[in-house]
Design a protein around this motif. Structure first.
Motif, PDB file in Angstrom:
ATOM      1  N   ASP A 216       1.027  -1.029  -0.379  1.00  8.22           N
ATOM      2  CA  ASP A 216      -0.473   0.181   0.257  1.00  8.22           C
ATOM      3  C   ASP A 216       0.745   1.220   0.106  1.00  8.22           C
ATOM      4  OD1 ASP A 216      -1.930   1.849   0.419  1.00  8.22           O
ATOM      5  OD2 ASP A 216      -2.571   0.938   2.248  1.00  8.22           O
ATOM      6  N   ILE A 217       0.395   2.241  -0.936  1.00 10.16           N
ATOM      7  CA  ILE A 217       1.601   3.112  -1.770  1.00 10.16           C
ATOM      8  C   ILE A 217       1.409   4.808  -0.339  1.00 10.16           C
ATOM      9  CG2 ILE A 217       2.799   1.961  -3.142  1.00 10.16           C
ATOM     10  CD1 ILE A 217       1.435   3.871  -5.087  1.00 10.16           C
ATOM     11  N   PHE A 218      -0.811   4.067  -0.762  1.00  9.44           N
ATOM     12  CA  PHE A 218      -1.324   5.615  -0.308  1.00  9.44           C
ATOM     13  C   PHE A 218      -1.595   5.502   0.736  1.00  9.44           C
ATOM     14  CE2 PHE A 218      -5.672   7.101  -1.574  1.00  9.44           C
ATOM     15  CZ  PHE A 218      -5.583   8.019  -0.105  1.00  9.44           C
ATOM     16  N   THR A 219      -1.758   4.935   1.846  1.00 12.49           N
ATOM     17  CA  THR A 219      -2.010   4.376   3.912  1.00 12.49           C
ATOM     18  C   THR A 219      -0.352   3.482   3.790  1.00 12.49           C
ATOM     19  OG1 THR A 219      -3.547   3.729   3.513  1.00 12.49           O
ATOM     20  CG2 THR A 219      -3.833   5.542   3.955  1.00 12.49           C
ATOM     21  N   PRO A 220       0.586   3.373   3.660  1.00 11.33           N
ATOM     22  CA  PRO A 220       1.197   2.610   4.234  1.00 11.33           C
ATOM     23  C   PRO A 220       1.053   1.830   4.816  1.00 11.33           C
ATOM     24  CG  PRO A 220       2.441   4.493   3.239  1.00 11.33           C
ATOM     25  CD  PRO A 220       1.406   4.736   3.442  1.00 11.33           C
ATOM     26  N   LEU A 221       1.561   0.137   5.209  1.00 12.93           N
ATOM     27  CA  LEU A 221       2.292  -1.018   6.128  1.00 12.93           C
ATOM     28  C   LEU A 221       1.778   0.193   7.531  1.00 12.93           C
ATOM     29  CD1 LEU A 221       1.642  -3.661   6.839  1.00 12.93           C
ATOM     30  CD2 LEU A 221       4.236  -3.639   6.304  1.00 12.93           C
ATOM     31  N   GLN A 222       3.057   0.832   7.917  1.00  6.59           N
ATOM     32  CA  GLN A 222       3.611   1.160   8.588  1.00  6.59           C
ATOM     33  C   GLN A 222       2.486   2.111  10.056  1.00  6.59           C
ATOM     34  OE1 GLN A 222       4.578   2.400   5.931  1.00  6.59           O
ATOM     35  NE2 GLN A 222       5.717   4.544   6.419  1.00  6.59           N
ATOM     36  N   LEU A 223       1.311   2.612   8.855  1.00 11.88           N
ATOM     37  CA  LEU A 223       0.295   3.625   9.988  1.00 11.88           C
ATOM     38  C   LEU A 223      -0.679   2.712  10.756  1.00 11.88           C
ATOM     39  CD1 LEU A 223      -0.643   6.171   7.052  1.00 11.88           C
ATOM     40  CD2 LEU A 223       1.261   6.385   8.553  1.00 11.88           C
ATOM     41  N   SER A 224      -0.709   0.760   9.653  1.00  9.49           N
ATOM     42  CA  SER A 224      -1.291   0.500  10.155  1.00  9.49           C
ATOM     43  C   SER A 224      -1.075  -0.374  11.714  1.00  9.49           C
ATOM     44  CB  SER A 224      -2.563  -1.097   9.552  1.00  9.49           C
ATOM     45  OG  SER A 224      -2.972  -0.445   8.250  1.00  9.49           O
ATOM     46  N   GLN A 225       0.259  -0.833  11.416  1.00  9.92           N
ATOM     47  CA  GLN A 225       1.328  -0.782  12.978  1.00  9.92           C
ATOM     48  C   GLN A 225       1.434  -0.050  13.368  1.00  9.92           C
ATOM     49  OE1 GLN A 225       5.252  -1.358  10.176  1.00  9.92           O
ATOM     50  NE2 GLN A 225       4.564  -4.029  10.206  1.00  9.92           N
ATOM     51  N   THR A 226       1.614   1.511  13.572  1.00  8.47           N
ATOM     52  CA  THR A 226       1.531   2.012  14.249  1.00  8.47           C
ATOM     53  C   THR A 226       0.048   1.972  15.271  1.00  8.47           C
ATOM     54  OG1 THR A 226       2.765   3.909  13.638  1.00  8.47           O
ATOM     55  CG2 THR A 226       1.174   4.452  15.151  1.00  8.47           C
ATOM     56  N   ILE A 227      -1.240   1.706  14.630  1.00  8.45           N
ATOM     57  CA  ILE A 227      -2.052   1.994  14.928  1.00  8.45           C
ATOM     58  C   ILE A 227      -2.551  -0.045  15.460  1.00  8.45           C
ATOM     59  CG2 ILE A 227      -5.113   0.623  14.327  1.00  8.45           C
ATOM     60  CD1 ILE A 227      -4.734   3.226  12.333  1.00  8.45           C
ATOM     61  N   THR A 228      -2.014  -0.802  15.939  1.00  9.96           N
ATOM     62  CA  THR A 228      -1.897  -1.845  16.099  1.00  9.96           C
ATOM     63  C   THR A 228      -1.284  -1.719  17.517  1.00  9.96           C
ATOM     64  OG1 THR A 228      -1.716  -3.261  14.239  1.00  9.96           O
ATOM     65  CG2 THR A 228      -1.393  -4.302  16.135  1.00  9.96           C
ATOM     66  N   GLU A 229       0.061  -0.835  17.697  1.00  6.28           N
ATOM     67  CA  GLU A 229       0.736  -0.936  18.909  1.00  6.28           C
ATOM     68  C   GLU A 229      -0.286   0.211  20.232  1.00  6.28           C
ATOM     69  OE1 GLU A 229       4.197   0.700  17.190  1.00  6.28           O
ATOM     70  OE2 GLU A 229       5.262  -0.815  16.646  1.00  6.28           O
ATOM     71  N   LEU A 230      -0.903   0.728  19.561  1.00  4.62           N
ATOM     72  CA  LEU A 230      -1.500   1.851  20.253  1.00  4.62           C
ATOM     73  C   LEU A 230      -3.164   1.625  21.222  1.00  4.62           C
ATOM     74  CD1 LEU A 230      -1.454   5.127  18.004  1.00  4.62           C
ATOM     75  CD2 LEU A 230       0.156   4.719  19.761  1.00  4.62           C
ATOM     76  N   MET A 231      -3.441   0.338  20.299  1.00  2.85           N
ATOM     77  CA  MET A 231      -5.013  -0.196  20.643  1.00  2.85           C
ATOM     78  C   MET A 231      -4.210  -1.694  20.878  1.00  2.85           C
ATOM     79  SD  MET A 231      -6.883   0.557  17.517  1.00  2.85           S
ATOM     80  CE  MET A 231      -8.758   0.505  18.427  1.00  2.85           C
ATOM     81  N   PRO A 232      -5.429  -2.031  22.679  1.00  9.19           N
ATOM     82  CA  PRO A 232      -4.654  -3.119  23.588  1.00  9.19           C
ATOM     83  C   PRO A 232      -5.537  -4.154  23.006  1.00  9.19           C
ATOM     84  CG  PRO A 232      -6.369  -1.344  24.619  1.00  9.19           C
ATOM     85  CD  PRO A 232      -6.294  -0.281  23.380  1.00  9.19           C
ATOM     86  N   CYS A 233      -6.828  -3.886  22.245  1.00  9.88           N
ATOM     87  CA  CYS A 233      -7.421  -5.664  21.426  1.00  9.88           C
ATOM     88  C   CYS A 233      -7.194  -5.370  20.096  1.00  9.88           C
ATOM     89  CB  CYS A 233      -8.702  -5.081  21.972  1.00  9.88           C
ATOM     90  SG  CYS A 233      -8.924  -5.049  23.981  1.00  9.88           S
ATOM     91  N   ALA A 234      -6.399  -5.341  19.066  1.00 12.33           N
ATOM     92  CA  ALA A 234      -6.219  -5.056  18.054  1.00 12.33           C
ATOM     93  C   ALA A 234      -5.212  -5.881  17.638  1.00 12.33           C
ATOM     94  CB  ALA A 234      -5.447  -3.789  17.245  1.00 12.33           C
ATOM     95  N   GLU A 235      -5.702  -7.375  16.306  1.00 15.84           N
ATOM     96  CA  GLU A 235      -5.302  -8.094  15.677  1.00 15.84           C
ATOM     97  C   GLU A 235      -4.600  -7.471  14.102  1.00 15.84           C
ATOM     98  OE1 GLU A 235      -5.709 -12.400  13.684  1.00 15.84           O
ATOM     99  OE2 GLU A 235      -7.371 -11.747  15.498  1.00 15.84           O
ATOM    100  N   LEU A 236      -3.790  -7.555  13.778  1.00 18.97           N
ATOM    101  CA  LEU A 236      -3.290  -6.729  12.943  1.00 18.97           C
ATOM    102  C   LEU A 236      -3.152  -8.332  11.109  1.00 18.97           C
ATOM    103  CD1 LEU A 236      -1.916  -4.931  10.385  1.00 18.97           C
ATOM    104  CD2 LEU A 236       0.324  -4.976  11.222  1.00 18.97           C
ATOM    105  N   VAL A 237      -3.491  -8.380   9.954  1.00 22.65           N
ATOM    106  CA  VAL A 237      -3.197  -9.047   9.832  1.00 22.65           C
ATOM    107  C   VAL A 237      -3.272  -8.413   8.328  1.00 22.65           C
ATOM    108  CG1 VAL A 237      -4.494 -10.884   7.790  1.00 22.65           C
ATOM    109  CG2 VAL A 237      -5.085 -10.204   9.546  1.00 22.65           C
ATOM    110  N   VAL A 238      -2.316  -8.611   7.220  1.00 20.77           N
ATOM    111  CA  VAL A 238      -1.315  -8.058   6.407  1.00 20.77           C
ATOM    112  C   VAL A 238      -1.322  -8.780   5.161  1.00 20.77           C
ATOM    113  CG1 VAL A 238       0.919  -7.734   5.114  1.00 20.77           C
ATOM    114  CG2 VAL A 238       0.671  -6.746   7.614  1.00 20.77           C
TER     115      VAL A 238
END
Length: 270
Positions: A216-238
Motif C-alpha cells: 500500500d503506497i497510499f496509507t502504507p503498512l507502518q501506519l497500520s502497525q502504529t495503530i496496532t501498537e496503540l490499541m490494546p485489543c487489536a490484531e493486524l493481518v497483512v
C-alpha cells in the motif's frame, strides 16, 4: 432509498440482510455501493447498513471542511434514528478513520471494529497524497482523475493482470449520474488530512481487526502497525502483494477472515 435526518444533514443508507447490525463505512470520494462485493458475503449473517458518508452518494453535501469526528456523529445519529443500540463497525480507508472516532465517541455502541488500510494520523507523505488528490479533483478531467487514483490504490501487478477491469472502473466513474461535487470531495480530503486519534486510541476497548496490504503506497503498512501498537485489543493481518485495494485484490480471503472475526465475537469467544 431510505434516508434519515441527523446531525444537521439528511443521510442516505442501504440495508441488506438480517442478524446483528453491521455498519459499513466507505472511503474518500466513494458511496456505499462499493461495499457490494463484501455485503454478498456478510448479509446472510448480518444486518448490513451501507452508509453514504457526508458529501457522498445521496447524502447531503454541505460546505466543508468536514472532520472524521463530525462524520462519526453522523453515523451515530443514523444508529439512533434506527434504534440500534450496538453494532459491529467496519471502515475502509477514510471509513476506518470515521470508525475510530465512532468508537471513541460512543464506545458502548461499538461491538467490534474492523479497520481496513487505516491511519491514526497522517504523516508527511500521506498528507501530500491527500493534498494532491484535493487539488487534482478540481483540475483534472474525470477520467484522468480516476486514472491517477488507480495508480495510487492498485499495485503495478494488478495493473498488469487486470487492465480491462481498471478501464471498466474508470469508465463507470465517468458515466456516474451522481458525481461528487468538487467542494464535497475537497471537504472529505480535509477530514482525512486532519484526522488524529494517536493520543486517544489506547482508550478503545472494542475488539479490533486491522487489515492492510504490504504494498500500500497510499496509507502504507507502518501506519497500520502504529495503530496496532496503540490499541490494546487489536490484531493486524497483512495481505502480501496487495496495496490499498487488498480487500478487492484478495476478495475471498478478505471476506472470509473479516467474517470469521465478527462471527467469533458473536459466538462469545472474544
Amino acid at each position: 432509498m431510505p434516508k434519515v435526518t441527523c446531525n444537521g444533514i439528511t443521510m442516505h443508507y442501504q440495508e441488506r440482510g438480517s442478524g446483528a447490525p453491521l455498519v459499513l463505512l466507505m472511503g474518500l470520494g466513494a458511496d456505499a455501493s462499493l461495499w457490494e462485493e463484501h455485503v454478498c458475503a456478510y448479509e446472510d449473517r448480518y444486518r448490513c447498513l451501507l452508509v453514504d458518508n457526508r458529501g457522498a452518494g445521496d447524502t447531503d453535501k454541505p460546505a466543508g471542511p468536514y472532520t472524521t469526528a463530525e462524520m462519526a456523529r453522523d453515523t451515530l445519529g443514523l444508529l439512533d434514528a434506527l434504534g440500534i443500540e450496538q453494532a459491529h463497525v467496519s471502515g475502509i480507508s477514510m471509513g476506518s478513520a470515521i470508525a475510530q472516532e465512532l468508537a471513541l465517541l460512543a464506545p458502548e455502541r461499538v461491538k467490534s471494529l474492523t479497520l481496513n488500510c487505516p491511519w491514526a494520523a497522517c504523516d508527511i507523505y500521506t498528507t501530500r497524497i491527500f493534498e494532491t488528490f484535493r487539488c487534482s479533483y478540481e483540475l483534472l478531467s474525470r477520467p484522468d482523475f480516476q486514472k491517477l487514483l488507480q495508480l495510487f490504490i492498485f499495485t503495478p501487478a494488478y495493473h498488469e493482470r487486470h487492465l480491462p477491469d481498471l478501464l471498466a472502473r474508470q469508465q463507470g466513474a465517468v458515466e456516474s449520474g451522481n458525481p461528487m461535487p468538487v467542494h464535497a470531495f475537497q471537504a472529505q480530503c480535509d477530514a482525512c488530512i486532519t484526522h488524529d486519534t494517536v493520543r486517544r486510541l489506547g482508550g478503545v476497548t472494542a475488539p479490533t481487526f486491522i487489515t492492510v496490504g504490504d504494498r500500500d503506497i497510499f496509507t502504507p503498512l507502518q501506519l497500520s502497525q502504529t495503530i496496532t501498537e496503540l490499541m490494546p485489543c487489536a490484531e493486524l493481518v497483512v495481505f502480501e502483494g496487495s496495496g490499498h485495494t487488498h480487500h478487492w485484490d484478495q476478495l475471498v480471503r478478505f471476506n472470509e477472515i473479516t467474517l470469521a472475526f465478527m462471527n467469533q465475537i458473536e459466538g462469545g469467544s472474544v
